[in-house]
Design an enzyme around this catalytic site. Structure first.
Site, short mmCIF file in Angstrom:
data_model
loop_
_atom_site.label_atom_id
_atom_site.label_comp_id
_atom_site.label_asym_id
_atom_site.label_seq_id
_atom_site.Cartn_x
_atom_site.Cartn_y
_atom_site.Cartn_z
N GLU A 77 0.80 -1.23 0.00
CA GLU A 77 0.00 0.00 0.00
C GLU A 77 0.83 1.27 0.00
O GLU A 77 0.56 2.21 -0.75
CB GLU A 77 -0.97 0.02 1.20
CG GLU A 77 -2.22 -0.84 1.01
CD GLU A 77 -1.97 -2.32 1.22
OE1 GLU A 77 -0.85 -2.71 1.61
OE2 GLU A 77 -2.91 -3.12 1.01
N HIS A 146 -11.30 -4.38 10.38
CA HIS A 146 -11.85 -4.04 9.07
C HIS A 146 -13.01 -3.07 9.18
O HIS A 146 -13.88 -3.03 8.31
CB HIS A 146 -12.33 -5.31 8.33
CG HIS A 146 -11.22 -6.06 7.65
ND1 HIS A 146 -10.37 -6.90 8.33
CD2 HIS A 146 -10.83 -6.10 6.35
CE1 HIS A 146 -9.51 -7.43 7.47
NE2 HIS A 146 -9.76 -6.95 6.27
#
Ligand SMILES: Cc1ncc(C[n+]2csc(CCOP(=O)(O)OP(=O)(O)O)c2C)c(N)n1
Ligand SMILES: [Mg+2]
Lengths: 345, 325
Positions: A77, A146
């Site tokens: 990322e 999440h």
């Protein structure tokens, strides 16, 4: 530019004859148009290509534009977001997809230390026309790692713009505008909104990227929200209307900058406000909005502007606990009742 | 050819050395502030490598980058003025020593977070590859940065997509006070691209001619479309990590050994030995370097400061509470 957009609209229109789209389809259409209109635009991220995107947003684009313009990346990322910054410095208009905001925590160096700073640090020599899309929010029992919300973290960074669309129309408009913007834009998408359907008109003229929108007109209280909490506020407004309390619902649409004048205008009318946010209350986005309003129109208020926000907890896995951790319509109604009190006729 | 090249390299290194000494003097006098990382001892790396690059190539560097900017053609005046925080500086006084930029010279900065040059460089490389441009990117970094995740992430992507990036490690043995064998299981940096199949080579970073030749070879590889290359230049910094560091963790013996390999003195001695340059030639170069740097200090001192706090945060002025003001 306008002509190109109309041509695109005609080109795309037959494939999308409906006047309703889902949010993911609207985002997909915006990317398709952006890729077609400008060959400096390219899309990159995990599974955006062959696979079509974790939330289908890039579906079909790989086949249409090829691997250099729709690039599947490794799970890196920070580096693929930084790649976007580097390409933006030299003429590219990259659209980075970070599957979820939870993973964007690994890319904060690229976003905060690079994308947001280079223009200023270089004395204005470089532009950073970068878009970083990321999905966030509390979805369905994905547990603590999440379910992060990231608004507050990026709102505090000069150099960034942040949009948070709640409808298919805004998803299309704001992503389209973000790609054309010469500064870095974070597009906060919501995991539970991708499959939400809504009215869509490809020919409608877009308002400015940052302006807020009144979703329901009311007189007694202003409810301010963004993303999925807009729908929660609309539900609450329905419930309140049964008791003759008419709430005005404002969809903020943009979190940096914010459209304070529209909020002020509404509260001048209602004299009461509630900010409804899915993130934790403490040091959250709502704190900024409330503070800005109270600094601006304190003497117009009948009472303090309240915040209805998530519980100060990591998101639990258990479904009932998860639901209890974030605002729902009942919580908004409760807060409004507390402010408004029993209505005298 | 050889004579002109030697003369150029010697002048470049004299200028670099004198520039950094002047920066240190100005720092001591309080005219230059912030973190100031100087380059004496390492000159052969920036000079040798950047003199091998084309004007169209892009350069991304960490914070110890005054000499890299000078080698790309940014004027000593503009670099010194930036150190002074003046409007005439190459970043308008908004960046400082660690954030030198020059769009005109394709000099993309100047970054102070260790490991940031990798993703930026592959981003430029991605764009160049996508556009099938003949230009390449030179990406500089210290040996300490190799343990950052971005090194491995970025080399992987660069190799996977065959991006035109030359990774140049300035291995000065230390990450501030920690010597390489105390932070890295493998101390041969040029081998550390092997997990991504990035070929690497080691060169004596105290020998400007060797660095120049090795860079030319590496650039040929990058230009051929074969993907990235990793060039490790083994060098040494004569000063502390920054002006805030005395460098006391290094032994006197080690310092003496490395100072005996001073890249500047070595080239000077060799030029005299081989008859490439005379004492007079060298004296003239020395004088010119001093005059140039003195002028840069004068220029910086006389330059106005920047005054607009809100300039260039965005391409259009932005009021966070209303959008456009
Ligand atoms: C991410 C990050 N961690 C730590 C630091 C503090 N720091 C600045 S320079 C430095 C040492 C870097 O060593 P190296 O990469 O070998 O470069 P050198 O200074 O030796 O040229 C450290 C630890 C930083 N700037 N960024
Ligand atoms: Mg080092």
């Amino acid at each position: 530019m306008t002509r190109a957009r109309d041509a695109d609209a005609e080109m795309i229109a037959p494939a999308h004859p409906r006047h309703e789209l889902m949010v993911w389809e609207a985002l997909n259409l915006a990317l398709d148009h952006a890729l077609a209109a400008d060959d400096a635009v390219f899309v990159l991220g995990e599974d955006v290509g062959l696979y079509g995107g974790s939330y289908r947003v890039t579906q079909g684009l790989y086949a249409k534009y090829g691997e250099w313009r729709v690039r599947d990346t490794p799970i890196s990322e920070n580096s693929f977001t930084g790649l976007g910054v580097g390409a933006a410095l030299v003429g590219g208009r990259p659209v980075v997809e970070i599957t979820t905001v939870n993973f964007a925590l690994l890319a904060l160096d690229a976003i905060i230390n690079l994308a947001a700073k280079i223009r200023y640090m270089s004395g204005g020599q470089f532009r950073v026309p970068l878009v970083v899309r990321m999905a966030g929010g509390v979805a369905k029992q994905l547990a603590a790692q999440h379910s992060q919300r990231l608004e507050h973290t990026v709102m505090n960074v000069p150099g960034l713009r942040i949009v948070a669309p709640a409808t298919p129309q805004d998803a299309y408009w704001q992503l389209t505008q973000a790609v054309r913007e010469d500064d870095p834009v974070i597009v906060l998408e919501h995991e539970l909104l991708y499959f939400k359907k809504g009215p869509f008109d490809i020919h409608a003229a877009a308002p400015p990227m940052h302006s807020a929108a009144v979703r329901r007109v009311g007189a007694h209280v202003t409810l301010i929200a963004w993303q999925r909490m807009v729908d929660v506020c609309l539900q609450a407004a329905d419930l309140l209307a049964q008791d003759d309390i008419y709430a005005e619902v404002i969809d903020l649409r943009s979190l940096r900058p914010i459209d304070l004048p529209l909020l002020v205008e509404s509260i001048k009318k209602t004299h009461r406000g509630v900010v409804v946010e899915e993130d934790c209350k403490f040091a959250g986005a709502g704190a900024e909005i409330v503070a800005a309003l109270q600094e601006t129109i304190f003497f117009e208020l009948d009472g303090p502007i309240l915040r209805v926000a998530a519980a100060d907890v990591p998101t639990p896995y258990n479904g009932a606990l998860e639901a209890a951790s974030i605002p729902d319509a009942a919580a908004v109604v409760h807060a409004v009742r507390r402010m408004v009190g029993p209505r005298e006729e | 050819m050889q004579r002109d090249l030697i003369k150029q390299f010697l002048y470049d290194m004299l200028l670099a050395r004198r520039f950094e000494e002047a920066a240190a003097e100005q720092y001591t006098q309080g005219k230059v502030a912030g973190f100031l990382h100087l380059y004496p001892g390492e000159e052969a790396v920036a000079v040798g490598s950047l003199r091998a690059a084309e004007p169209g190539d892009y350069v991304v560097t960490p914070y110890r980058e005054h000499v890299h900017a000078l080698m790309r053609g940014v004027t000593p005046n503009a670099v010194m003025a930036e150190l002074f925080g003046r409007a005439t500086g190459c970043s308008g006084g908004y960046g400082g020593s660690m954030h030198l930029f020059s769009a005109e010279h394709r000099f993309l900065g100047g970054y102070a977070i260790v490991g940031e040059t990798f993703p930026l460089a592959i981003g430029v490389g991605y764009w160049l590859a996508m556009k099938q441009s003949p230009d390449v990117v030179l990406c500089y970094f210290g040996e300490g940065a190799v343990n950052q995740g971005t090194f491995h992430e970025s080399l992987n992507m660069a190799a996977l997509w065959k991006l035109p990036v030359l990774f140049i490690c300035e291995n000065n043995r230390y990450q501030i006070g920690t010597e390489i064998h105390r932070n890295s299981a493998v101390t041969e940096v040029y081998k550390r691209g092997c997990a991504s199949g990035v070929p690497g080579k080691h060169v004596d970073g105290m020998d400007v001619l060797a660095v120049h030749q090795a860079t030319q070879d590496a650039l040929q590889h990058v230009h051929s479309g074969s993907g990235p290359f990793l060039l490790e230049c083994e060098t040494y910094r004569f000063r502390g990590h920054s002006m805030a560091d005395s460098g006391a963790y290094r032994s006197a013996l080690e310092m003496a050994e490395l100072k005996a390999r001073d890249p500047l003195l070595n080239l000077r001695n060799r030029a005299l030995q081989e008859g490439w340059l005379s004492e007079d030639d060298i004296e003239a170069l020395f004088k010119k370097a001093h005059e140039t740097v003195d002028e840069a200090v004068r220029f910086a001192e006389q330059s106005p400061p920047p005054t607009d706090l809100y300039k260039d945060i965005y391409t259009q002025p932005l009021d966070v509470y209303r959008g456009a003001p």
